[in-house]
Design a protein around this motif. Structure first.
Motif, PDB file in Angstrom:
ATOM      1  N   SER A  95     -58.263  36.714   8.065  1.00 31.06           N
ATOM      2  CA  SER A  95     -57.429  35.532   8.320  1.00 31.06           C
ATOM      3  C   SER A  95     -55.962  35.923   8.466  1.00 31.06           C
ATOM      4  O   SER A  95     -55.247  35.402   9.330  1.00 31.06           O
ATOM      5  CB  SER A  95     -57.601  34.507   7.196  1.00 31.06           C
ATOM      6  OG  SER A  95     -58.933  34.025   7.147  1.00 31.06           O
ATOM      7  N   LEU A  98     -55.431  37.408  11.840  1.00 30.46           N
ATOM      8  CA  LEU A  98     -55.414  36.398  12.908  1.00 30.46           C
ATOM      9  C   LEU A  98     -54.118  35.605  12.922  1.00 30.46           C
ATOM     10  O   LEU A  98     -53.711  35.090  13.971  1.00 30.46           O
ATOM     11  CB  LEU A  98     -56.621  35.468  12.751  1.00 30.46           C
ATOM     12  CG  LEU A  98     -57.949  36.082  13.210  1.00 30.46           C
ATOM     13  CD1 LEU A  98     -59.129  35.309  12.667  1.00 30.46           C
ATOM     14  CD2 LEU A  98     -57.986  36.128  14.736  1.00 30.46           C
ATOM     15  N   GLU A  99     -53.471  35.494  11.788  1.00 31.98           N
ATOM     16  CA  GLU A  99     -52.156  34.843  11.779  1.00 31.98           C
ATOM     17  C   GLU A  99     -51.155  35.649  12.602  1.00 31.98           C
ATOM     18  O   GLU A  99     -50.209  35.098  13.165  1.00 31.98           O
ATOM     19  CB  GLU A  99     -51.667  34.691  10.342  1.00 31.98           C
ATOM     20  CG  GLU A  99     -52.425  33.622   9.553  1.00 31.98           C
ATOM     21  CD  GLU A  99     -51.910  33.495   8.130  1.00 31.98           C
ATOM     22  OE1 GLU A  99     -50.863  34.120   7.818  1.00 31.98           O
ATOM     23  OE2 GLU A  99     -52.539  32.785   7.331  1.00 31.98           O
ATOM     24  N   ASN A 101     -52.255  37.795  15.170  1.00 33.93           N
ATOM     25  CA  ASN A 101     -52.775  37.918  16.546  1.00 33.93           C
ATOM     26  C   ASN A 101     -54.000  37.022  16.683  1.00 33.93           C
ATOM     27  O   ASN A 101     -55.125  37.441  16.423  1.00 33.93           O
ATOM     28  CB  ASN A 101     -53.136  39.369  16.862  1.00 33.93           C
ATOM     29  CG  ASN A 101     -53.575  39.542  18.312  1.00 33.93           C
ATOM     30  OD1 ASN A 101     -53.606  38.574  19.077  1.00 33.93           O
ATOM     31  ND2 ASN A 101     -53.914  40.758  18.686  1.00 33.93           N
ATOM     32  N   ALA A 102     -53.770  35.784  17.108  1.00 33.44           N
ATOM     33  CA  ALA A 102     -54.842  34.788  17.157  1.00 33.44           C
ATOM     34  C   ALA A 102     -55.674  34.859  18.422  1.00 33.44           C
ATOM     35  O   ALA A 102     -56.573  34.043  18.620  1.00 33.44           O
ATOM     36  CB  ALA A 102     -54.257  33.389  17.009  1.00 33.44           C
ATOM     37  N   THR A 103     -55.407  35.827  19.295  1.00 33.74           N
ATOM     38  CA  THR A 103     -56.162  35.933  20.545  1.00 33.74           C
ATOM     39  C   THR A 103     -57.081  37.156  20.567  1.00 33.74           C
ATOM     40  O   THR A 103     -57.694  37.453  21.595  1.00 33.74           O
ATOM     41  CB  THR A 103     -55.212  36.004  21.754  1.00 33.74           C
ATOM     42  OG1 THR A 103     -54.407  37.188  21.663  1.00 33.74           O
ATOM     43  CG2 THR A 103     -54.322  34.779  21.817  1.00 33.74           C
ATOM     44  N   TRP A 108     -61.655  37.639  15.449  1.00 31.73           N
ATOM     45  CA  TRP A 108     -62.423  36.396  15.271  1.00 31.73           C
ATOM     46  C   TRP A 108     -63.891  36.715  14.959  1.00 31.73           C
ATOM     47  O   TRP A 108     -64.516  36.071  14.119  1.00 31.73           O
ATOM     48  CB  TRP A 108     -62.332  35.536  16.523  1.00 31.73           C
ATOM     49  CG  TRP A 108     -61.058  34.748  16.631  1.00 31.73           C
ATOM     50  CD1 TRP A 108     -60.074  34.889  17.551  1.00 31.73           C
ATOM     51  CD2 TRP A 108     -60.656  33.672  15.770  1.00 31.73           C
ATOM     52  NE1 TRP A 108     -59.057  33.982  17.327  1.00 31.73           N
ATOM     53  CE2 TRP A 108     -59.390  33.220  16.239  1.00 31.73           C
ATOM     54  CE3 TRP A 108     -61.216  33.041  14.658  1.00 31.73           C
ATOM     55  CZ2 TRP A 108     -58.706  32.166  15.631  1.00 31.73           C
ATOM     56  CZ3 TRP A 108     -60.534  31.985  14.052  1.00 31.73           C
ATOM     57  CH2 TRP A 108     -59.288  31.570  14.547  1.00 31.73           C
ATOM     58  N   HIS A 130     -64.487  31.113  18.994  1.00 30.47           N
ATOM     59  CA  HIS A 130     -63.121  31.562  19.326  1.00 30.47           C
ATOM     60  C   HIS A 130     -63.166  32.961  19.948  1.00 30.47           C
ATOM     61  O   HIS A 130     -62.477  33.236  20.935  1.00 30.47           O
ATOM     62  CB  HIS A 130     -62.241  31.577  18.077  1.00 30.47           C
ATOM     63  CG  HIS A 130     -61.636  30.254  17.734  1.00 30.47           C
ATOM     64  ND1 HIS A 130     -60.823  29.559  18.604  1.00 30.47           N
ATOM     65  CD2 HIS A 130     -61.713  29.497  16.606  1.00 30.47           C
ATOM     66  CE1 HIS A 130     -60.432  28.433  18.034  1.00 30.47           C
ATOM     67  NE2 HIS A 130     -60.957  28.368  16.814  1.00 30.47           N
TER      68      HIS A 130
END
Length: 433
Positions: A95, A98-99, A101-103, A108, A130
């Protein structure tokens, strides 16, 4: 020697698989520069590779305390925690990554994997979706999403993602038969045809490749599946036929036959009954109460072997069905064909032969797959599955033309194909004097 050069040499040893020397080099560097973030991180990775998990995690956490801006570092930490069953902590690490690099599809997917293990299924599904949205051809996420959906009995959607994963490169070691099936499940019929064409190029005499190529191209469609195709198909699947057809595909042909017969006939064991295309004998328990003499006919010797194990038939005959019926005159009081006519397109000949083989006022019970459109010029079509489907009008017209009175008709989903219901029809008709 500058620190960066020392680090580069240590990393080169690490990449080359010289992990003992790499660990020594990282430690020497940290002795000179205790806060070198990359050395801390990669020493942590090496220690994990050496099985020293506790110190491995400690090193990576120290690196993150000094610099928390690297999603890759959080990802490595999450992977190590996952391998050690510390799923809740791994979720926090992924998590955090992902904060930053959410892509990143891999992040994911990794988050989805630990959520899956924690049995947080809706959240895991969201994470996998995602991953796929950011990288539509990312095989690990496609497979993980397919598995999760299958666990929730979402078979149709599961098969879609599993097939999307299967058709991703490299393709060289994947059987052309399976690739063809995956492509037509995805609606990529031209690609499926290419697979069958390549298969036929490699095996010019293969009846399975030839039949499915025709089914995908729609060119030179035969009026029925060839004998060689049927023998090859059913000999191959006989051993696991019942579990796959009934258990996995939800096939209900025998139930349809049972319902139709119960409406119109007395189960007093006084009829001569033919189970045409009997396969492994799935209909035998339904037909036996009506039968003084129960005969099963099938083109596949291996299917007949499984039918014999039921010990319900009085006679089992290995024969192509139309050839068998040609030799019979008013021999049967009841003829059933459950899931048999899906391998025949043009039914005009077999309806004539059924009428000939029935005694006066004899009964004909059969099931078919139903065409998706009423407007089918021939009254039937060969589908990409390799099976034929028929229109209601075509069947009722044929029954009338051959001296049958329709007694009962039933429409239902007769099986599932990749989790999607296949519309079917069951008919019960009586031969008029």
């Amino acid at each position: 020697m500058k620190n960066q050069t020392v680090f580069d040499l240590a990393l080169a040893k690490h990449v080359a698989g010289e992990i003992v020397d790499a660990a020594i080099a990282y430690r020497e560097m940290l002795a000179a520069d205790p806060d070198h973030v990359e050395a801390l991180h990669y020493l942590g990775v090496v220690l994990h590779q050496q099985g020293n998990t506790a110190e491995s995690i400690e090193m990576i956490l120290r690196a993150l305390q000094l610099d928390a801006s690297s999603p890759e570092r959080y990802n490595d930490l999450g992977n190590i925690l996952t391998e050690n069953g510390r799923f809740a902590e791994a979720r926090q690490a992924f998590s955090a990554a992902l904060e930053l690099n959410a892509t990143d599809a891999n992040l994911w997917n990794n988050l989805g994997s630990v959520l899956h293990r924690l049995n947080e299924l809706p959240e895991a599904e969201t994470a996998y979706r995602h991953a796929v949205s950011h990288s539509p051809n990312f095989v690990p996420a496609l497979n993980n999403l397919a598995a999760l959906l299958a666990e929730q009995n979402k078979v149709e959607e599961s098969s879609f993602f599993a097939c999307r994963a299967y058709v991703q490169p490299p393709l060289t070691d994947k059987p052309l038969k399976m690739l063809g099936i995956a492509y037509y499940r995805l609606g990529l019929v031209a690609e499926a045809a290419d697979c069958y064409r390549s298969w036929l190029d490699a095996e010019p005499d293969n009846p399975l490749a030839r039949h499915h190529l025709v089914a995908c191209t729609g060119q030179d469609i035969p009026t029925k599946a060839s004998d060689r195709y049927l023998i090859s198909l059913f000999d191959d699947i006989a051993e696991n036929f019942d579990s796959k057809l009934v258990g996995n595909l939800g096939y209900c042909g025998p139930d349809m036959v049972c319902s139709l017969l119960n409406d119109c006939l007395m189960a007093n064991a006084n009829l001569s009954v033919l189970d045409g295309g009997c396969g492994t004998g799935l209909c035998a328990p339904v037909l036996k109460p009506y039968a003084r003499l129960l005969t099963g006919v099938d083109i596949s010797s291996r299917m007949l072997g499984k039918a014999a194990e039921r010990a319900l038939y009085d006679d089992l005959v290995e024969s192509e069905l139309t050839g068998y019926l040609t030799r019979k005159q008013q021999a049967f009081d009841l003829i059933t064909m459950a899931d048999t006519l899906v391998y025949f397109g043009d039914l005009s000949e077999i309806f004539v032969l059924v009428r000939q083989a029935l005694s006066p006022l004899g009964t004909f019970c059969f099931t078919v797959e139903q065409t998706s459109s009423v407007e089918v010029p021939l009254g039937y079509q060969l589908n990409t599955s390799g099976r034929y489907s028929h229109s209601n009008r075509y069947l009722t017209d044929l029954l009338n033309a051959n001296g049958f009175m329709l007694l009962r008709e039933h429409e239902t989903n007769i099986r599932h194909e990749f989790g999607k219901p296949t519309p079917g029809m069951g008919f019960l008709a009586r031969a008029l004097c």
